[in-house]
Design an enzyme around this catalytic site. Structure first.
Site, PDB file in Angstrom:
ATOM      1  N   GLY A 276       6.903  -6.354   0.193  1.00  0.00           N
ATOM      2  CA  GLY A 276       6.190  -6.303   1.470  1.00  0.00           C
ATOM      3  C   GLY A 276       7.096  -6.784   2.586  1.00  0.00           C
ATOM      4  O   GLY A 276       8.328  -6.706   2.480  1.00  0.00           O
ATOM      5  N   SER A 277       6.486  -7.306   3.638  1.00  0.00           N
ATOM      6  CA  SER A 277       7.272  -7.646   4.826  1.00  0.00           C
ATOM      7  C   SER A 277       8.083  -8.916   4.613  1.00  0.00           C
ATOM      8  O   SER A 277       7.727  -9.790   3.808  1.00  0.00           O
ATOM      9  CB  SER A 277       6.344  -7.834   6.024  1.00  0.00           C
ATOM     10  OG  SER A 277       5.647  -9.053   5.883  1.00  0.00           O
TER      11      SER A 277
ATOM     12  N   TRP B 144       0.815  -1.223   0.000  1.00  0.00           N
ATOM     13  CA  TRP B 144       0.000   0.000   0.000  1.00  0.00           C
ATOM     14  C   TRP B 144       0.846   1.269   0.000  1.00  0.00           C
ATOM     15  O   TRP B 144       0.327   2.349  -0.244  1.00  0.00           O
ATOM     16  CB  TRP B 144      -0.944   0.011   1.220  1.00  0.00           C
ATOM     17  CG  TRP B 144      -0.219  -0.299   2.512  1.00  0.00           C
ATOM     18  CD1 TRP B 144      -0.143  -1.513   3.125  1.00  0.00           C
ATOM     19  CD2 TRP B 144       0.587   0.599   3.298  1.00  0.00           C
ATOM     20  NE1 TRP B 144       0.646  -1.434   4.255  1.00  0.00           N
ATOM     21  CE2 TRP B 144       1.107  -0.146   4.379  1.00  0.00           C
ATOM     22  CE3 TRP B 144       0.916   1.951   3.189  1.00  0.00           C
ATOM     23  CZ2 TRP B 144       1.935   0.416   5.341  1.00  0.00           C
ATOM     24  CZ3 TRP B 144       1.743   2.513   4.149  1.00  0.00           C
ATOM     25  CH2 TRP B 144       2.245   1.748   5.213  1.00  0.00           C
TER      26      TRP B 144
ATOM     27  N   GLU C  27      11.100  -8.185  -2.593  1.00  0.00           N
ATOM     28  CA  GLU C  27      11.602  -6.895  -2.115  1.00  0.00           C
ATOM     29  C   GLU C  27      10.990  -6.712  -0.728  1.00  0.00           C
ATOM     30  O   GLU C  27       9.821  -6.390  -0.595  1.00  0.00           O
ATOM     31  CB  GLU C  27      11.174  -5.799  -3.110  1.00  0.00           C
ATOM     32  CG  GLU C  27      12.055  -4.590  -3.055  1.00  0.00           C
ATOM     33  CD  GLU C  27      11.451  -3.498  -2.218  1.00  0.00           C
ATOM     34  OE1 GLU C  27      11.725  -3.499  -0.989  1.00  0.00           O
ATOM     35  OE2 GLU C  27      10.709  -2.661  -2.760  1.00  0.00           O
ATOM     36  N   LEU C  28      11.811  -6.981   0.300  1.00  0.00           N
ATOM     37  CA  LEU C  28      11.268  -7.139   1.654  1.00  0.00           C
ATOM     38  C   LEU C  28      11.703  -5.988   2.571  1.00  0.00           C
ATOM     39  O   LEU C  28      12.050  -4.920   2.095  1.00  0.00           O
ATOM     40  CB  LEU C  28      11.691  -8.521   2.181  1.00  0.00           C
ATOM     41  CG  LEU C  28      11.361  -9.688   1.217  1.00  0.00           C
ATOM     42  CD1 LEU C  28      11.874 -11.009   1.761  1.00  0.00           C
ATOM     43  CD2 LEU C  28       9.863  -9.770   0.927  1.00  0.00           C
TER      44      LEU C  28
ATOM     45  N   CYS D 247      10.341   1.298   2.431  1.00  0.00           N
ATOM     46  CA  CYS D 247      11.299   0.258   2.844  1.00  0.00           C
ATOM     47  C   CYS D 247      12.718   0.798   2.892  1.00  0.00           C
ATOM     48  O   CYS D 247      13.591   0.183   3.500  1.00  0.00           O
ATOM     49  CB  CYS D 247      11.274  -0.907   1.866  1.00  0.00           C
ATOM     50  SG  CYS D 247       9.663  -1.606   1.700  1.00  0.00           S
TER      51      CYS D 247
ATOM     52  N   LYS E   6      -2.221  -8.906  -7.325  1.00  0.00           N
ATOM     53  CA  LYS E   6      -3.051  -8.715  -6.120  1.00  0.00           C
ATOM     54  C   LYS E   6      -2.497  -7.472  -5.410  1.00  0.00           C
ATOM     55  O   LYS E   6      -1.447  -7.519  -4.758  1.00  0.00           O
ATOM     56  CB  LYS E   6      -2.945  -9.960  -5.225  1.00  0.00           C
ATOM     57  CG  LYS E   6      -3.217  -9.729  -3.739  1.00  0.00           C
ATOM     58  CD  LYS E   6      -4.685  -9.523  -3.434  1.00  0.00           C
ATOM     59  CE  LYS E   6      -4.950  -9.380  -1.945  1.00  0.00           C
ATOM     60  NZ  LYS E   6      -4.742  -8.016  -1.435  1.00  0.00           N
ATOM     61  N   PRO E   7      -3.182  -6.314  -5.565  1.00  0.00           N
ATOM     62  CA  PRO E   7      -2.707  -5.125  -4.862  1.00  0.00           C
ATOM     63  C   PRO E   7      -3.161  -5.151  -3.402  1.00  0.00           C
ATOM     64  O   PRO E   7      -4.100  -5.883  -3.052  1.00  0.00           O
ATOM     65  CB  PRO E   7      -3.405  -3.984  -5.611  1.00  0.00           C
ATOM     66  CG  PRO E   7      -4.662  -4.588  -6.148  1.00  0.00           C
ATOM     67  CD  PRO E   7      -4.396  -6.063  -6.367  1.00  0.00           C
ATOM     68  N   ALA E   8      -2.543  -4.339  -2.573  1.00  0.00           N
ATOM     69  CA  ALA E   8      -2.932  -4.264  -1.156  1.00  0.00           C
ATOM     70  C   ALA E   8      -4.397  -3.845  -1.053  1.00  0.00           C
ATOM     71  O   ALA E   8      -4.858  -2.987  -1.816  1.00  0.00           O
ATOM     72  CB  ALA E   8      -2.049  -3.244  -0.452  1.00  0.00           C
ATOM     73  N   SER E   9      -5.113  -4.412  -0.084  1.00  0.00           N
ATOM     74  CA  SER E   9      -6.538  -4.082   0.019  1.00  0.00           C
ATOM     75  C   SER E   9      -6.750  -2.667   0.568  1.00  0.00           C
ATOM     76  O   SER E   9      -7.833  -2.114   0.449  1.00  0.00           O
ATOM     77  CB  SER E   9      -7.280  -5.117   0.862  1.00  0.00           C
ATOM     78  OG  SER E   9      -6.660  -5.233   2.109  1.00  0.00           O
TER      79      SER E   9
HETATM   80  C1  SIN Z   1       9.815   0.906  -1.185  1.00  0.00           C
HETATM   81  O1  SIN Z   1       9.451   1.394  -0.155  1.00  0.00           O
HETATM   82  O2  SIN Z   1      10.069  -0.289  -1.251  1.00  0.00           O
HETATM   83  C2  SIN Z   1       9.957   1.686  -2.470  1.00  0.00           C
HETATM   84  C3  SIN Z   1      10.766   2.874  -2.369  1.00  0.00           C
HETATM   85  C4  SIN Z   1      11.267   3.383  -3.698  1.00  0.00           C
HETATM   86  O3  SIN Z   1      11.011   2.797  -4.756  1.00  0.00           O
HETATM   87  O4  SIN Z   1      11.960   4.397  -3.690  1.00  0.00           O
END
Ligand code: SIN
Length: 487
Positions: free
Chosen positions: A237-238, A159, A259-260, A293, A183-186
């Site tokens: 995500g996580s 999200w 990509e965690l 992230c 499947k995008p975040a709800s």
């Molecule tokens: C992310 O939070 O994983 C994406 C950040 C970005 O693409 O700069």
């Protein structure tokens, strides 16, 4: 009202998009989408599940047969058209994003352009999927390598970047000749559905890009990961969920790109340009209210400049204006859910109970219970949870170090390895520290490191695979060796 602000109301979709059709739950089941800035429902969206996911996978497989043999130039043109439409509809897409995600409108506008850049880039890269002719061991044979699309891809997106995390998976998949079930975040389905609407308008054939919206992430994820037709899972995500998806995908030996989570350090050495370091740390920490992230999770400052950094950084943080992202006055929006706010509160309380002091902020803001004050914490130590866990909120914990060796050890003392940053003018140190940091991406005197042209991704428990750049396409391709004998 979102509807009243949009130029093109047809971008606001409330159903899943499967095989070129807008699909509702057959019993009319829906889920609510909230605007976190005001805590109000802005849409009711079809709550689809495993059955519709299976339908989407079958549609994607049928579409794959034609899509994979379409000439690269033609696939490239369709992606290019999609890119143009996203840019033409930037304002509407940004509004949809701010309403469902909360980020301030300037950041949403920026994300739409950032997201579109992946479509543009991979439209171009679609024409550059080269093979190889290899040297031989004997005179009577020739050895060739061709690259082919992996097949149907299952993508699960978060999200926090409701547009760009989708385009940086869908665009390379389509460029490579794969088809995809997303499947995008709800929390943020509307941005995904608007992107699907524009892809359809661009002429991308039915079944090539499918979107399954729903709250039963477990059931949808289980179908995507167990169905043998799906050849690859890509997830942002996580780390906890990523590990589960990898485990589930192992049974059918799918390719995975993950990509965690991250725990990004910013190392600020005494020889740094402090003005630049303060601005860089500010950007790295407070983008999207700290919900990325690659956000600075730990700011590590050399002891001789610690006090000066704290006072000047705190002064800059005091300038943030919290508020509804649609207002041009707001410079920081809410967090995504009340649960997210509670998580931030708990991390701040833990640090304070172990001796951290608040320089500014530290509590839920009075704008509403989805808002947390931009916060700076000092006197941090490494036994605090904030040293180990991703805060995903506007909290900047500032740690102190004495030597370069200590800074690197602190920076690497985590199971995560997504992004790290450093500020220094010493070129020898840039190389030493740059090589010693156990991260997939290192920003040196720069924290705005993302773009479509760089390989985004992490090491250790931050994941595997890269998104964007020439490397981002490889994750959607298989290498096939052709051996021609009897020459
Ligand atoms: C992310 O939070 O994983 C994406 C950040 C970005 O693409 O700069």
């Amino acid at each position: 009202m979102l509807e009243q602000k949009l130029n093109d109301l047809s971008l606001l979709k409330h159903a899943g998009f499967i095989n070129g059709q807008w699909i509702n739950d057959k019993n009319g089941k829906t889920f609510e989408v909230f605007n976190p800035a005001v805590g109000e429902v802005i849409a009711n969206v079809a709550d689809l599940g495993a059955k519709e996911t299976l339908h989407a996978i079958e549609a994607a497989q049928a579409a794959f047969e034609k899509w994979k043999v379409m000439p690269a130039k033609q696939r490239s043109s369709l992606l290019r058209r999609w890119f143009d439409l996203v840019i033409e509809n930037q304002e509407d897409l940004a509004l949809i994003m701010t309403f469902e995600q909360g980020k301030v409108i300037s950041e949403s506008r920026g994300e739409v352009v950032y997201g579109a850049s992946y479509i543009e880039w991979f439209a171009e890269e679609a024409k550059r999927i080269y093979g190889d002719v290899l040297p031989n061991t004997t005179a009577d044979r020739r050895s060739l390598v061709i690259k082919q699309p992996v097949g149907v891809v299952g993508a699960i997106t978060p999200w926090n970047f409701p547009n760009a995390m989708i385009t940086r998976k869908v665009a390379p998949a389509l460029a490579a000749g794969c088809t995809i079930v997303l499947k995008p975040a709800s929390e943020t389905p509307l941005s995904a559905l608007a992107l699907a609407q524009l892809a359809d308008r661009a002429g991308i054939p039915a079944g090539v890009f499918n979107v399954v919206v729903g709250t039963d992430a477990k059931a949808i994820g289980a179908e995507l990961t167990s169905n043998p037709t799906v050849k690859k899972i890509t997830f942002t995500g996580s780390t906890v969920v990523g590990k589960l998806l990898m485990e589930q995908s192992a049974k059918t030996v799918k390719k995975t790109s993950m990509e965690l989570g991250g725990n990004a350090p910013v190392l600020i050495f005494e020889d740094a340009d402090l003005d630049k370091a303060i601005e860089g740390a500010l950007v790295a920490k407070f983008r999207n209210a700290g919900q990325t992230c690659i956000c600075a999770n730990r700011i590590l400052v050399q002891d001789s400049i610690y006090e000066e950094f704290i006072s000047r950084f705190t002064a800059r943080v005091s300038e943030f204006v919290l508020g509804d992202g649609v207002s041009s006055e707001s410079t920081m929006g809410p967090l995504i859910t009340r649960k997210a706010v509670a998580g931030v509160v708990s991390l701040v309380n833990d640090a304070m109970s172990q001796g951290a002091k608040i320089c500014i902020g530290g509590s839920v803001a009075d704008n509403g219970d989805y808002f947390f004050q931009p916060t700076v914490l000092r006197d941090m130590n490494t036994s605090m949870r904030l040293a180990k866990e991703e805060v995903f909120g506007p909290v900047a914990p500032v740690f102190k170090f004495s030597t370069e060796k200590e800074a690197v050890a602190m920076a690497n003392d985590t199971e995560f390895g997504l992004a790290a940053y450093m500020y220094t003018k010493d070129h020898s140190r840039i190389w030493r520290v740059g090589e010693a940091l156990e991260y997939g991406m290192v920003g040196i005197n720069e924290t705005a490191i993302s773009s479509e042209m760089i390989p985004f991704g992490g090491v250790k428990e931050s994941g595997q695979g890269r998104e964007g750049s020439k490397y981002g396409l490889e994750d959607y391709l298989e290498i096939k060796y052709l051996c021609l004998g009897d020459i």
